[in-house]
Write a protein that holds these residues in place. Sequence first.
Motif, PDB file in Angstrom:
ATOM      1  N   CYS A  91       0.975  -0.975  -0.273  1.00 51.35           N
ATOM      2  CA  CYS A  91       0.075   0.060   0.077  1.00 51.35           C
ATOM      3  C   CYS A  91       1.146   1.154  -0.035  1.00 51.35           C
ATOM      4  CB  CYS A  91      -0.457  -0.228   1.445  1.00 51.35           C
ATOM      5  SG  CYS A  91      -2.323   1.652   1.360  1.00 51.35           S
ATOM      6  N   SER A  92       0.304   2.674  -1.106  1.00 45.82           N
ATOM      7  CA  SER A  92       1.376   3.692  -0.722  1.00 45.82           C
ATOM      8  C   SER A  92       0.664   4.599   0.023  1.00 45.82           C
ATOM      9  CB  SER A  92       1.529   3.918  -2.326  1.00 45.82           C
ATOM     10  OG  SER A  92       0.264   3.870  -2.814  1.00 45.82           O
ATOM     11  N   GLY A  93      -0.413   4.348   0.784  1.00 43.15           N
ATOM     12  CA  GLY A  93      -0.959   5.031   1.360  1.00 43.15           C
ATOM     13  C   GLY A  93      -2.903   5.630   1.079  1.00 43.15           C
ATOM     14  N   SER A  94      -2.196   7.007   1.431  1.00 38.96           N
ATOM     15  CA  SER A  94      -3.737   7.992   0.430  1.00 38.96           C
ATOM     16  C   SER A  94      -4.193   8.317  -0.756  1.00 38.96           C
ATOM     17  CB  SER A  94      -4.391   8.545   1.520  1.00 38.96           C
ATOM     18  OG  SER A  94      -4.876   8.059   2.786  1.00 38.96           O
ATOM     19  N   ASP A  95      -4.923   8.131  -1.681  1.00 37.84           N
ATOM     20  CA  ASP A  95      -4.458   8.312  -2.623  1.00 37.84           C
ATOM     21  C   ASP A  95      -5.097   9.411  -2.327  1.00 37.84           C
ATOM     22  OD1 ASP A  95      -5.100   9.374  -4.991  1.00 37.84           O
ATOM     23  OD2 ASP A  95      -6.640   7.541  -5.747  1.00 37.84           O
ATOM     24  N   LEU A  96      -3.685  10.792  -3.263  1.00 39.02           N
ATOM     25  CA  LEU A  96      -2.772  12.275  -2.965  1.00 39.02           C
ATOM     26  C   LEU A  96      -4.273  13.066  -3.306  1.00 39.02           C
ATOM     27  CD1 LEU A  96       0.465  12.380  -2.553  1.00 39.02           C
ATOM     28  CD2 LEU A  96      -1.311  12.503  -1.134  1.00 39.02           C
ATOM     29  N   ASN A  97      -5.074  12.239  -4.416  1.00 39.76           N
ATOM     30  CA  ASN A  97      -6.001  13.639  -5.308  1.00 39.76           C
ATOM     31  C   ASN A  97      -7.458  13.418  -4.285  1.00 39.76           C
ATOM     32  OD1 ASN A  97      -4.420  13.817  -7.468  1.00 39.76           O
ATOM     33  ND2 ASN A  97      -5.122  11.529  -8.495  1.00 39.76           N
ATOM     34  N   ALA A  98      -8.196  12.350  -3.551  1.00 40.86           N
ATOM     35  CA  ALA A  98      -9.010  12.246  -3.043  1.00 40.86           C
ATOM     36  C   ALA A  98      -8.671  13.135  -1.549  1.00 40.86           C
ATOM     37  CB  ALA A  98      -9.185  10.693  -2.487  1.00 40.86           C
ATOM     38  N   VAL A  99      -7.036  13.156  -0.506  1.00 40.94           N
ATOM     39  CA  VAL A  99      -6.954  14.222   0.518  1.00 40.94           C
ATOM     40  C   VAL A  99      -6.666  15.365  -0.090  1.00 40.94           C
ATOM     41  CG1 VAL A  99      -4.544  14.104   1.923  1.00 40.94           C
ATOM     42  CG2 VAL A  99      -5.198  12.005   1.226  1.00 40.94           C
ATOM     43  N   ARG A 100      -6.184  16.060  -1.634  1.00 42.59           N
ATOM     44  CA  ARG A 100      -6.135  17.361  -2.007  1.00 42.59           C
ATOM     45  C   ARG A 100      -7.591  17.612  -1.630  1.00 42.59           C
ATOM     46  NH1 ARG A 100      -1.261  16.388  -4.375  1.00 42.59           N
ATOM     47  NH2 ARG A 100      -2.190  15.045  -6.273  1.00 42.59           N
ATOM     48  N   ALA A 101      -8.491  17.507  -2.424  1.00 43.05           N
ATOM     49  CA  ALA A 101      -9.713  17.086  -2.664  1.00 43.05           C
ATOM     50  C   ALA A 101     -10.792  17.786  -1.245  1.00 43.05           C
ATOM     51  CB  ALA A 101     -10.520  15.834  -3.357  1.00 43.05           C
ATOM     52  N   ILE A 102     -10.146  16.976  -0.459  1.00 41.25           N
ATOM     53  CA  ILE A 102     -10.837  17.417   1.719  1.00 41.25           C
ATOM     54  C   ILE A 102     -10.325  19.030   1.118  1.00 41.25           C
ATOM     55  CG2 ILE A 102     -10.843  17.091   3.435  1.00 41.25           C
ATOM     56  CD1 ILE A 102     -11.696  14.572   2.109  1.00 41.25           C
ATOM     57  N   SER A 103     -11.758  19.503   1.380  1.00 39.42           N
ATOM     58  CA  SER A 103     -11.379  21.291   1.197  1.00 39.42           C
ATOM     59  C   SER A 103     -11.015  21.443   2.594  1.00 39.42           C
ATOM     60  CB  SER A 103     -12.698  21.251   0.373  1.00 39.42           C
ATOM     61  OG  SER A 103     -13.924  21.100   1.627  1.00 39.42           O
ATOM     62  N   ASN A 104     -11.441  21.773   3.619  1.00 40.22           N
ATOM     63  CA  ASN A 104     -10.593  22.059   5.021  1.00 40.22           C
ATOM     64  C   ASN A 104     -10.204  21.021   6.376  1.00 40.22           C
ATOM     65  OD1 ASN A 104     -13.540  20.964   6.272  1.00 40.22           O
ATOM     66  ND2 ASN A 104     -14.197  21.924   4.659  1.00 40.22           N
ATOM     67  N   PRO A 105     -10.256  21.276   6.887  1.00 44.49           N
ATOM     68  CA  PRO A 105      -9.373  20.996   8.281  1.00 44.49           C
ATOM     69  C   PRO A 105     -10.017  20.238   8.533  1.00 44.49           C
ATOM     70  CG  PRO A 105      -8.104  23.321   8.166  1.00 44.49           C
ATOM     71  CD  PRO A 105      -9.275  23.540   6.975  1.00 44.49           C
ATOM     72  N   GLN A 106     -11.193  20.801   9.214  1.00 41.57           N
ATOM     73  CA  GLN A 106     -13.067  19.942   9.623  1.00 41.57           C
ATOM     74  C   GLN A 106     -12.383  18.972   8.641  1.00 41.57           C
ATOM     75  OE1 GLN A 106     -12.429  23.009   8.877  1.00 41.57           O
ATOM     76  NE2 GLN A 106     -12.400  23.785  10.916  1.00 41.57           N
TER      77      GLN A 106
END
Length: 154
Positions: A91-106
């Motif tokens: 596993c290479s961790g989380s897909d950064l496309n999904a992580v970047r799309a999380i729009s706010n810290p909450q």
Amino acid sequence: MYEGISPKQTMSDFVLPQSEEIREKLLAFPGGSIDLLKQDSGIAVLTINNPSRMNAFSGSMMVDLEEQVNQLENWTEGKGLIVQGAAETFCSGSDLNAVRAISNPQDGMKMCMFMQNTLTRLLRIVFSVQAASDLCCFGGGKSAGWRCRTHHCL
């Protein structure tokens, strides 16, 4: 956060605040799957399957993992679990496309709590959990692998 949990309770007895909300947001990022094969022997194989992204967890895979953990928690014949990655990568961790799309810290915190809860529940399953990695794991993938009771590099 989880004070007062008795040994007979599972983490699935507790619902994280806004877990349905973050689940819906994660499902907006498809790709890959978490495959569970329960064998008559009582051994199950959980495969992280997103080889085109080095088995990075997409949002929908995070939800898939939670659903597979639900199944394992209720599997009375279970004796052991092997966690593996498809196509020679753990596993290479989380897909950064999904992580970047999380729009706010909450929302980022909700995603982290969702995965922390899921992985903690996976660890609390009574039977033995083994990680088998073919070649490599990075970032969060390394963290997920080391949460298992034993880790075997093949």
